[in-house]
Motif scaffolding. Structure first.
Motif, PDB file in Angstrom:
ATOM      1  N   ASN A 115      56.360  18.624  24.011  1.00 40.51           N
ATOM      2  CA  ASN A 115      57.157  18.134  23.122  1.00 40.51           C
ATOM      3  C   ASN A 115      57.986  19.125  22.155  1.00 40.51           C
ATOM      4  OD1 ASN A 115      57.302  15.604  24.205  1.00 40.51           O
ATOM      5  ND2 ASN A 115      55.294  15.036  23.155  1.00 40.51           N
ATOM      6  N   GLY A 116      57.579  20.466  22.069  1.00 47.31           N
ATOM      7  CA  GLY A 116      58.080  21.280  21.329  1.00 47.31           C
ATOM      8  C   GLY A 116      57.551  21.131  19.716  1.00 47.31           C
ATOM      9  N   CYS A 117      56.599  20.553  19.540  1.00 48.64           N
ATOM     10  CA  CYS A 117      56.132  20.399  18.226  1.00 48.64           C
ATOM     11  C   CYS A 117      54.625  19.895  18.201  1.00 48.64           C
ATOM     12  CB  CYS A 117      57.099  19.425  17.189  1.00 48.64           C
ATOM     13  SG  CYS A 117      57.134  17.819  18.029  1.00 48.64           S
TER      14      CYS A 117
ATOM     15  N   ALA B 267      47.168  22.825  20.712  1.00 46.52           N
ATOM     16  CA  ALA B 267      48.558  23.339  20.224  1.00 46.52           C
ATOM     17  C   ALA B 267      49.494  23.842  21.190  1.00 46.52           C
ATOM     18  CB  ALA B 267      48.025  24.251  18.980  1.00 46.52           C
ATOM     19  N   ASP B 268      49.083  24.660  21.781  1.00 44.80           N
ATOM     20  CA  ASP B 268      50.016  25.149  22.864  1.00 44.80           C
ATOM     21  C   ASP B 268      50.524  24.184  23.904  1.00 44.80           C
ATOM     22  OD1 ASP B 268      49.728  27.658  22.066  1.00 44.80           O
ATOM     23  OD2 ASP B 268      48.312  28.129  23.469  1.00 44.80           O
ATOM     24  N   LEU B 269      49.680  23.210  24.372  1.00 45.84           N
ATOM     25  CA  LEU B 269      49.927  22.005  25.053  1.00 45.84           C
ATOM     26  C   LEU B 269      51.129  21.192  24.592  1.00 45.84           C
ATOM     27  CD1 LEU B 269      47.976  19.928  27.505  1.00 45.84           C
ATOM     28  CD2 LEU B 269      49.496  18.801  25.803  1.00 45.84           C
ATOM     29  N   ALA B 270      50.879  20.668  23.230  1.00 44.75           N
ATOM     30  CA  ALA B 270      52.112  20.048  22.306  1.00 44.75           C
ATOM     31  C   ALA B 270      53.189  20.765  22.328  1.00 44.75           C
ATOM     32  CB  ALA B 270      51.270  19.696  20.764  1.00 44.75           C
ATOM     33  N   LEU B 271      53.098  22.002  22.001  1.00 53.52           N
ATOM     34  CA  LEU B 271      54.484  22.937  21.796  1.00 53.52           C
ATOM     35  C   LEU B 271      55.189  22.958  23.411  1.00 53.52           C
ATOM     36  CD1 LEU B 271      53.408  25.681  19.500  1.00 53.52           C
ATOM     37  CD2 LEU B 271      55.013  23.886  19.114  1.00 53.52           C
TER      38      LEU B 271
ATOM     39  N   THR C  88      41.298  13.251  23.838  1.00 52.43           N
ATOM     40  CA  THR C  88      42.332  13.377  22.874  1.00 52.43           C
ATOM     41  C   THR C  88      43.657  12.517  23.286  1.00 52.43           C
ATOM     42  OG1 THR C  88      41.886  15.850  22.328  1.00 52.43           O
ATOM     43  CG2 THR C  88      44.245  15.132  21.724  1.00 52.43           C
ATOM     44  N   ILE C  89      43.766  11.657  22.221  1.00 49.36           N
ATOM     45  CA  ILE C  89      44.969  10.894  22.373  1.00 49.36           C
ATOM     46  C   ILE C  89      45.948  11.330  21.365  1.00 49.36           C
ATOM     47  CG2 ILE C  89      46.056   8.427  21.795  1.00 49.36           C
ATOM     48  CD1 ILE C  89      43.955   8.784  24.107  1.00 49.36           C
ATOM     49  N   ALA C  90      47.246  11.747  21.915  1.00 48.58           N
ATOM     50  CA  ALA C  90      48.361  12.303  20.728  1.00 48.58           C
ATOM     51  C   ALA C  90      49.294  11.541  20.817  1.00 48.58           C
ATOM     52  CB  ALA C  90      48.378  13.956  21.336  1.00 48.58           C
ATOM     53  N   TRP C  91      49.921  11.232  19.745  1.00 50.68           N
ATOM     54  CA  TRP C  91      51.188  10.292  19.633  1.00 50.68           C
ATOM     55  C   TRP C  91      52.311  11.392  18.900  1.00 50.68           C
ATOM     56  CZ3 TRP C  91      52.192   6.152  22.344  1.00 50.68           C
ATOM     57  CH2 TRP C  91      50.884   5.355  22.335  1.00 50.68           C
ATOM     58  N   TRP C  92      53.455  11.289  19.494  1.00 50.93           N
ATOM     59  CA  TRP C  92      54.665  11.949  18.789  1.00 50.93           C
ATOM     60  C   TRP C  92      55.573  10.766  18.428  1.00 50.93           C
ATOM     61  CZ3 TRP C  92      52.075  14.155  22.614  1.00 50.93           C
ATOM     62  CH2 TRP C  92      51.610  15.528  22.423  1.00 50.93           C
ATOM     63  N   ASP C  93      55.993  10.704  16.981  1.00 52.88           N
ATOM     64  CA  ASP C  93      57.146   9.922  16.776  1.00 52.88           C
ATOM     65  C   ASP C  93      58.458  10.482  17.450  1.00 52.88           C
ATOM     66  OD1 ASP C  93      55.719   8.214  15.024  1.00 52.88           O
ATOM     67  OD2 ASP C  93      55.956   9.573  13.338  1.00 52.88           O
TER      68      ASP C  93
ATOM     69  N   ALA D 236      47.525  10.621  26.522  1.00 50.64           N
ATOM     70  CA  ALA D 236      45.985  10.643  26.747  1.00 50.64           C
ATOM     71  C   ALA D 236      45.330  11.707  27.665  1.00 50.64           C
ATOM     72  CB  ALA D 236      45.635   9.339  27.408  1.00 50.64           C
ATOM     73  N   LEU D 237      44.594  12.504  26.800  1.00 57.90           N
ATOM     74  CA  LEU D 237      43.923  13.786  27.742  1.00 57.90           C
ATOM     75  C   LEU D 237      42.612  13.726  27.929  1.00 57.90           C
ATOM     76  CD1 LEU D 237      46.367  16.237  25.516  1.00 57.90           C
ATOM     77  CD2 LEU D 237      46.560  15.514  28.021  1.00 57.90           C
ATOM     78  N   VAL D 238      41.883  14.284  28.912  1.00 51.56           N
ATOM     79  CA  VAL D 238      40.503  14.350  29.001  1.00 51.56           C
ATOM     80  C   VAL D 238      40.479  15.660  29.267  1.00 51.56           C
ATOM     81  CG1 VAL D 238      38.532  13.606  30.559  1.00 51.56           C
ATOM     82  CG2 VAL D 238      40.552  12.156  30.148  1.00 51.56           C
ATOM     83  N   TRP D 239      39.355  16.237  28.508  1.00 48.51           N
ATOM     84  CA  TRP D 239      39.052  17.918  28.411  1.00 48.51           C
ATOM     85  C   TRP D 239      37.445  17.910  28.562  1.00 48.51           C
ATOM     86  CZ3 TRP D 239      42.606  21.317  26.931  1.00 48.51           C
ATOM     87  CH2 TRP D 239      43.962  20.897  26.454  1.00 48.51           C
ATOM     88  N   GLU D 240      37.065  19.090  29.050  1.00 49.05           N
ATOM     89  CA  GLU D 240      35.578  19.350  29.467  1.00 49.05           C
ATOM     90  C   GLU D 240      34.853  19.218  28.089  1.00 49.05           C
ATOM     91  OE1 GLU D 240      34.583  22.555  31.906  1.00 49.05           O
ATOM     92  OE2 GLU D 240      36.241  22.174  33.471  1.00 49.05           O
ATOM     93  N   THR D 241      35.266  20.077  27.100  1.00 50.32           N
ATOM     94  CA  THR D 241      34.682  19.982  25.682  1.00 50.32           C
ATOM     95  C   THR D 241      35.622  19.966  24.612  1.00 50.32           C
ATOM     96  OG1 THR D 241      35.254  22.506  25.604  1.00 50.32           O
ATOM     97  CG2 THR D 241      32.908  21.633  26.847  1.00 50.32           C
ATOM     98  N   ALA D 242      35.216  19.694  23.412  1.00 47.98           N
ATOM     99  CA  ALA D 242      36.000  19.504  22.244  1.00 47.98           C
ATOM    100  C   ALA D 242      36.553  21.163  22.002  1.00 47.98           C
ATOM    101  CB  ALA D 242      35.161  19.052  21.127  1.00 47.98           C
ATOM    102  N   ALA D 243      35.846  22.161  22.361  1.00 45.84           N
ATOM    103  CA  ALA D 243      36.150  23.398  22.011  1.00 45.84           C
ATOM    104  C   ALA D 243      37.590  23.722  23.053  1.00 45.84           C
ATOM    105  CB  ALA D 243      35.157  24.314  22.303  1.00 45.84           C
ATOM    106  N   ASP D 244      37.547  23.331  24.021  1.00 42.23           N
ATOM    107  CA  ASP D 244      38.700  23.452  24.905  1.00 42.23           C
ATOM    108  C   ASP D 244      39.941  22.721  24.270  1.00 42.23           C
ATOM    109  OD1 ASP D 244      37.498  24.678  26.882  1.00 42.23           O
ATOM    110  OD2 ASP D 244      36.890  22.979  28.176  1.00 42.23           O
ATOM    111  N   ALA D 245      39.804  21.404  23.870  1.00 40.72           N
ATOM    112  CA  ALA D 245      40.602  20.755  22.955  1.00 40.72           C
ATOM    113  C   ALA D 245      41.486  21.606  21.741  1.00 40.72           C
ATOM    114  CB  ALA D 245      40.451  19.299  22.775  1.00 40.72           C
ATOM    115  N   ASP D 246      40.545  22.048  21.277  1.00 41.63           N
ATOM    116  CA  ASP D 246      40.747  22.678  19.826  1.00 41.63           C
ATOM    117  C   ASP D 246      41.542  23.965  20.209  1.00 41.63           C
ATOM    118  OD1 ASP D 246      39.474  20.891  18.491  1.00 41.63           O
ATOM    119  OD2 ASP D 246      37.680  21.964  18.119  1.00 41.63           O
ATOM    120  N   VAL D 247      41.164  24.785  21.370  1.00 42.48           N
ATOM    121  CA  VAL D 247      42.011  25.988  21.803  1.00 42.48           C
ATOM    122  C   VAL D 247      43.364  25.686  22.172  1.00 42.48           C
ATOM    123  CG1 VAL D 247      41.713  28.007  23.259  1.00 42.48           C
ATOM    124  CG2 VAL D 247      39.710  27.368  21.835  1.00 42.48           C
ATOM    125  N   PHE D 248      43.558  24.750  22.984  1.00 41.80           N
ATOM    126  CA  PHE D 248      44.318  24.636  24.128  1.00 41.80           C
ATOM    127  C   PHE D 248      45.562  23.406  23.563  1.00 41.80           C
ATOM    128  CE2 PHE D 248      41.422  26.966  26.580  1.00 41.80           C
ATOM    129  CZ  PHE D 248      42.199  27.989  26.748  1.00 41.80           C
TER     130      PHE D 248
END
Length: 99
Positions: free
Chosen positions: A68-70, A61-65, A4-9, A47-59
């Motif tokens: 960075n709070g959003c 949102a919580d990691l982002a909050l 997962t590559i996640a960007w915040w403005d 830049a995040l490395v997950w074991e599975t796509a399901a792990d990324a989908d589940v966690f």
């Protein structure tokens, strides 16, 4: 393995920049994580490395909050074939891809 590559403005981030660190033990399936930045475009990211796509989908949102709070302003996900041992080297290799 899943990346997962996640960007915040920067204008969207609610927490100060120094809070942007990832606690690997807090998110099951998260193998590695590195902060990234694009100062020219005013973005901070992970830049995040997950074991599975399901792990990324589940966690993700919580990691982002917690980081960075959003939710991220932009997010890209993709699968890769690799072993867990190779995942330890993934963040440095990801730096080459996103630079």
């Amino acid at each position: 393995m899943h990346i997962t590559i996640a960007w915040w403005d920067r204008s969207d981030i609610e927490k100060p920049k120094e809070a942007a660190e990832v606690c690997l033990g807090d998110y099951p399936g998260l193998l590695a994580g590195n902060p990234i930045s694009d100062t020219e475009r005013g973005r901070e990211g992970l830049a995040l490395v997950w074991e599975t796509a399901a792990d990324a989908d589940v966690f993700m949102a919580d990691l982002a909050l917690s980081v960075n709070g959003c939710p991220p302003s932009h997010r890209w996900d993709f699968g890769v074939s690799a072993s867990a041992q190779q995942a330890a080297h993934a963040p440095s290799r990801l730096a080459l891809l996103i630079s």
